[in-house]
Design a protein around this motif. Structure first.
Motif, mmCIF file in Angstrom:
data_model
loop_
_atom_site.group_PDB
_atom_site.id
_atom_site.type_symbol
_atom_site.label_atom_id
_atom_site.label_comp_id
_atom_site.label_asym_id
_atom_site.label_seq_id
_atom_site.Cartn_x
_atom_site.Cartn_y
_atom_site.Cartn_z
ATOM 1 N N LYS A 4 0.841 -1.197 0.000
ATOM 2 C CA LYS A 4 0.000 0.000 0.000
ATOM 3 C C LYS A 4 0.881 1.255 0.000
ATOM 4 N N TYR A 5 1.960 1.208 0.774
ATOM 5 C CA TYR A 5 2.891 2.339 0.832
ATOM 6 C C TYR A 5 3.591 2.530 -0.512
ATOM 7 N N ASP A 6 4.090 1.451 -1.084
ATOM 8 C CA ASP A 6 4.773 1.529 -2.388
ATOM 9 C C ASP A 6 3.843 2.083 -3.462
ATOM 10 N N LYS A 7 2.595 1.655 -3.431
ATOM 11 C CA LYS A 7 1.606 2.163 -4.391
ATOM 12 C C LYS A 7 1.425 3.668 -4.228
ATOM 13 N N PHE A 8 1.380 4.110 -2.975
ATOM 14 C CA PHE A 8 1.216 5.534 -2.725
ATOM 15 C C PHE A 8 2.435 6.324 -3.219
ATOM 16 N N PHE A 49 1.685 20.768 -4.422
ATOM 17 C CA PHE A 49 1.943 19.328 -4.367
ATOM 18 C C PHE A 49 1.907 18.842 -2.919
ATOM 19 N N LYS A 50 2.462 19.615 -2.000
ATOM 20 C CA LYS A 50 2.460 19.212 -0.582
ATOM 21 C C LYS A 50 1.026 19.056 -0.075
ATOM 22 N N LYS A 51 0.158 20.004 -0.426
ATOM 23 C CA LYS A 51 -1.253 19.904 -0.009
ATOM 24 C C LYS A 51 -1.877 18.624 -0.568
ATOM 25 N N TRP A 52 -1.622 18.364 -1.850
ATOM 26 C CA TRP A 52 -2.147 17.155 -2.482
ATOM 27 C C TRP A 52 -1.613 15.914 -1.770
ATOM 28 N N PHE A 53 -0.299 15.877 -1.519
ATOM 29 C CA PHE A 53 0.353 14.733 -0.878
ATOM 30 C C PHE A 53 -0.269 14.443 0.482
ATOM 31 N N ILE A 54 -0.431 15.480 1.284
ATOM 32 C CA ILE A 54 -0.970 15.312 2.635
ATOM 33 C C ILE A 54 -2.404 14.787 2.598
ATOM 34 N N LYS A 55 -3.221 15.375 1.738
ATOM 35 C CA LYS A 55 -4.616 14.935 1.620
ATOM 36 C C LYS A 55 -4.697 13.479 1.164
ATOM 37 N N GLU A 56 -3.928 13.139 0.127
ATOM 38 C CA GLU A 56 -3.962 11.779 -0.422
ATOM 39 C C GLU A 56 -3.358 10.753 0.537
ATOM 40 N N ALA A 57 -2.293 11.110 1.230
ATOM 41 C CA ALA A 57 -1.659 10.176 2.170
ATOM 42 C C ALA A 57 -2.584 9.859 3.342
ATOM 43 N N LYS A 59 -5.795 9.824 3.197
ATOM 44 C CA LYS A 59 -6.856 8.980 2.651
ATOM 45 C C LYS A 59 -6.330 7.569 2.334
ATOM 46 N N ASP A 60 -5.206 7.488 1.598
ATOM 47 C CA ASP A 60 -4.700 6.194 1.132
ATOM 48 C C ASP A 60 -4.002 5.379 2.212
ATOM 49 N N LEU A 61 -3.246 6.056 3.070
ATOM 50 C CA LEU A 61 -2.426 5.348 4.050
ATOM 51 C C LEU A 61 -3.012 5.368 5.456
ATOM 52 N N LYS A 62 -4.049 6.196 5.648
ATOM 53 C CA LYS A 62 -4.695 6.310 6.966
ATOM 54 C C LYS A 62 -3.701 6.768 8.037
ATOM 55 N N PHE A 63 -2.760 7.632 7.635
ATOM 56 C CA PHE A 63 -1.775 8.171 8.576
ATOM 57 C C PHE A 63 -2.379 9.363 9.310
ATOM 58 N N GLU A 69 2.939 14.518 7.665
ATOM 59 C CA GLU A 69 3.870 15.626 7.489
ATOM 60 C C GLU A 69 5.315 15.158 7.557
ATOM 61 N N LYS A 70 5.614 14.206 8.441
ATOM 62 C CA LYS A 70 6.959 13.619 8.501
ATOM 63 C C LYS A 70 7.254 12.866 7.207
ATOM 64 N N GLU A 71 6.269 12.121 6.750
ATOM 65 C CA GLU A 71 6.433 11.347 5.512
ATOM 66 C C GLU A 71 6.691 12.280 4.332
ATOM 67 N N TYR A 72 5.964 13.381 4.282
ATOM 68 C CA TYR A 72 6.184 14.343 3.204
ATOM 69 C C TYR A 72 7.602 14.916 3.268
ATOM 70 N N ALA A 73 8.061 15.240 4.458
ATOM 71 C CA ALA A 73 9.415 15.802 4.609
ATOM 72 C C ALA A 73 10.456 14.832 4.058
ATOM 73 N N TRP A 74 10.319 13.551 4.366
ATOM 74 C CA TRP A 74 11.257 12.541 3.833
ATOM 75 C C TRP A 74 11.133 12.432 2.322
#
Length: 86
Positions: A4-8, A49-57, A59-63, A69-74
């Motif tokens: 699921k993470y790799d897909k995201f 892109f950051k806004k999109w990433f956070i919203k989608e993550a 939803k998709d990853l249930k983080f 936000e940590k995931e986006y930074a990495w």
């Protein structure tokens, strides 16, 4: 990493590539050394892109927001395009 993470990550890379003129993730382009430093985007594009990433993550990853936000930074540190300099 989970499937699921790799897909995201692939989904996020696909979206990120569209900001700099690609139709989506270009596997051939990513075979180049330092491919992520060969394109630039504006601060506005990066923020969008950051806004999109956070919203989608969320939803998709249930983080949680903090985890996302940590995931986006990495993600941004590893693969984000360089910012255009004025």
């Amino acid at each position: 990493m989970s499937n699921k993470y790799d897909k995201f990550v692939n989904k996020a890379l696909d979206k990120m590539f569209t900001y700099v003129g690609f139709e989506g993730l270009d596997k051939e382009f990513t075979k180049q050394e330092d491919w992520y430093s060969q394109k630039t985007w504006t601060q506005e594009q990066s923020d969008d892109f950051k806004k999109w990433f956070i919203k989608e993550a969320k939803k998709d990853l249930k983080f949680t927001k903090t985890m996302v936000e940590k995931e986006y930074a990495w993600f941004d540190m590893m693969w984000g395009w360089k910012l255009e300099t004025k």
